[in-house]
Every structure is written in structure tokens, then in C-alpha cells.
Design a protein around this motif. Sequence first.
Motif, mmCIF file in Angstrom:
data_model
loop_
_atom_site.group_PDB
_atom_site.id
_atom_site.type_symbol
_atom_site.label_atom_id
_atom_site.label_comp_id
_atom_site.label_asym_id
_atom_site.label_seq_id
_atom_site.Cartn_x
_atom_site.Cartn_y
_atom_site.Cartn_z
ATOM 1 N N ALA A 1 -1.911 -0.694 -14.447
ATOM 2 C CA ALA A 1 -0.818 0.084 -15.035
ATOM 3 C C ALA A 1 0.540 -0.383 -14.531
ATOM 4 N N ARG A 2 0.596 -0.893 -13.319
ATOM 5 C CA ARG A 2 1.883 -1.337 -12.769
ATOM 6 C C ARG A 2 2.454 -2.510 -13.561
ATOM 7 N N THR A 3 1.587 -3.261 -14.223
ATOM 8 C CA THR A 3 2.061 -4.413 -15.000
ATOM 9 C C THR A 3 2.345 -4.058 -16.454
ATOM 10 N N SER A 4 1.892 -2.868 -16.884
ATOM 11 C CA SER A 4 2.053 -2.525 -18.301
ATOM 12 C C SER A 4 2.847 -1.250 -18.531
ATOM 13 N N SER A 5 2.825 -0.333 -17.578
ATOM 14 C CA SER A 5 3.508 0.952 -17.765
ATOM 15 C C SER A 5 3.988 1.460 -16.418
ATOM 16 N N GLY A 6 5.177 1.037 -16.040
ATOM 17 C CA GLY A 6 5.694 1.382 -14.724
ATOM 18 C C GLY A 6 5.837 2.869 -14.492
ATOM 19 N N ASN A 7 6.310 3.602 -15.508
ATOM 20 C CA ASN A 7 6.504 5.042 -15.339
ATOM 21 C C ASN A 7 5.179 5.758 -15.111
ATOM 22 N N ASP A 8 4.181 5.442 -15.946
ATOM 23 C CA ASP A 8 2.872 6.071 -15.778
ATOM 24 C C ASP A 8 2.247 5.692 -14.439
#
Length: 331
Positions: A171-178
Motif C-alpha cells: 500500500a505504501r507504493t500505491s496509496s500513501g494515505n491508506d
Amino acid sequence: MRTLAKIPGPDLTVVENDELRRYELLAAGTTVGTLDFRLLGRRRVLGHTEIAADQRGRGLGTALIKAALDDLVTTGVRVTNYCPAVERFLQSNPEYAVVLDPEHPPMPASRRQHAPLQQLVHVQHSRLRELAARSQDPNLDGFERRRTTDQFAAVAAQHAAAVADVLLTAARTSSGNDAAVLLHNLKQFEQALRVLKGRAYGDARFLNLSSAETWQQAERLLTEHESTEARIVSGLERLHGADQATDMARTLAQRQWSSPTRPHPNSPHAGVAGRLARQLWRIADSTWDELEGRGLPTEPAEPANQHSTFSHYLFGTADDPDPTDQDPEKR
């Protein structure tokens, strides 16, 4: 436990067991049939109907489903249905379709076959909910309540660690907020697990809290975790496709059983530091578990045949329907 209906027959009753989150068909006080559900706010998700082997062929599955749906119609509760037996009942009795929540239809079977990661986390969340409900059974004695609470804490800690290892990294590489929301939730959830386990075993730091308070906090954070994780998983499957999502699901399942069995909210969760910390804690936790004689759930055997029933169940892939699985009274 709330009585919903009396059924013609030798002392047959349908009740709602809110503690175990299921409707039960009782014969002279003994459970002979169940219809499981999950709570999502005011909505209920119906999952599985089953009738005891020696009671099948008498129409009891239909009676159980009818009593449950009658109550849902009366109380105005809406449902999302995943139970094939309930689906067949609704097709034969369309007047009950009013209970279905049009804003939350079930995931189509064709999509479930291509959403292995969503299916896996659904199975894991359902297992956590089942363990949580069992741990809060008022009929358990002190020893059994501590044991089941410890099992819940261990499985939840392993799930949280595996999520940090696999999903948080992705998720850190695709959706920083989530990813940031998930990281915050994981730390809070693990802290709640630490309090829950400590309270159950008489840790003086947590004795000022009631059991109800600790469970309320843990379940609130679990609900937040489910929502955040579901959002991340859905995004990852859209981004990477079914094949890569299947690999991710397999990795997540494997990592869960090799993760620490105790919550460590203050340790690093992300990046290389997080992975190294989990490896070290796994060694330490295993040592303490061995010294304490701690009885925990064991790792399921990896199926040799990747097309086995277990593989299809675990990863949510397509399978040829078992003819004996078409009716709860024929299982």
C-alpha cells in the motif's frame, strides 16, 4: 439469546444467538441447525446455513431460514446474503426480497473467483470475529475465557503482523494515505490486544478496566481495521490484477503463520526495520510460548494439490460445485 419462532415438531425453536452471531435451530434445547451472520453496522451479512446430519431431510433448513428472515422483515434490518440456501429460499419466496440491502449487494460469484485477496482477508476477518464472540461467551468459566481470549489475541497479532509485512508494504507504493491510516490502526489495534490479554491474565496495569471495556475497544479497532484493509485490498487487486493478487494472498497466508504471536505496538512496522523486528519477535515469542506451554492454533498443512478444496476455499478461486453442497440438509 432471543427466541424468534416455535416450529411444529418435537420441541423445535429458532433463536438468535447474538453472542455467537448466528441463528440457531434448537431441538429440545440442543442446537441442530445454524445460520451464521456478521454485523456491519445495522446491516447483517448472511454466510452459511447447516443442519445436523441426523436431522436432515425434514425441511428444517427452510424453517430456520424462514424464521430468521421473518424476524429481519419485522425488525427492518437489511441483509447482504452470501448463503446459497438463503438464495434458493429467496428465489422461491420473492416476497422476502425486501430484506435485501440494494446498496450492498453480495459480490457476484464471477468476481469472487477473481478476487483471491479479498476472499482471504474475508476468511481471516470472519475467523477473528468468531474467536472474539467465543471469548465473550458468558457461559465460559474463568480458565476457558482466558484461553479463548489468548487465542484471539494470538491470531489477531499474527494477522496484524502479516498485514504489516505484506499489505502495508504494497500500500505504501500505491496509496500513501491508506497506508498511513492502516499503520496507525495497526499500532492501536495491537495496543488493544496487549491490554486485552493483560486484563485477562490479571496484569495489574489493566485491572482498572472492565472486561467489557477492553473488548469494546478491541472490536472497535478491529472494525476500523477491516474497513481500511478491505479498501486497500480492493485497490491492490485493481492495480495488480488477479494473478499477482493470488500470489499476494498466498504470501499473506504464509506470513500469518510465521508471524509473532504477541502484539508489539511499539516496534517498527514498516520497511526493513519492521520486517527485521517481526523476525526477532517471532523467535522471542516462540520461546516464551514454549516456556509457558501456551496452547495456540497451529498452521494448516499446505495443500500439495493447488486445486484442492482447501486451496479454493483459502484463495477464493473457482471450483467445481460439490453436489452435496447444494442444500444444507444434504451436507
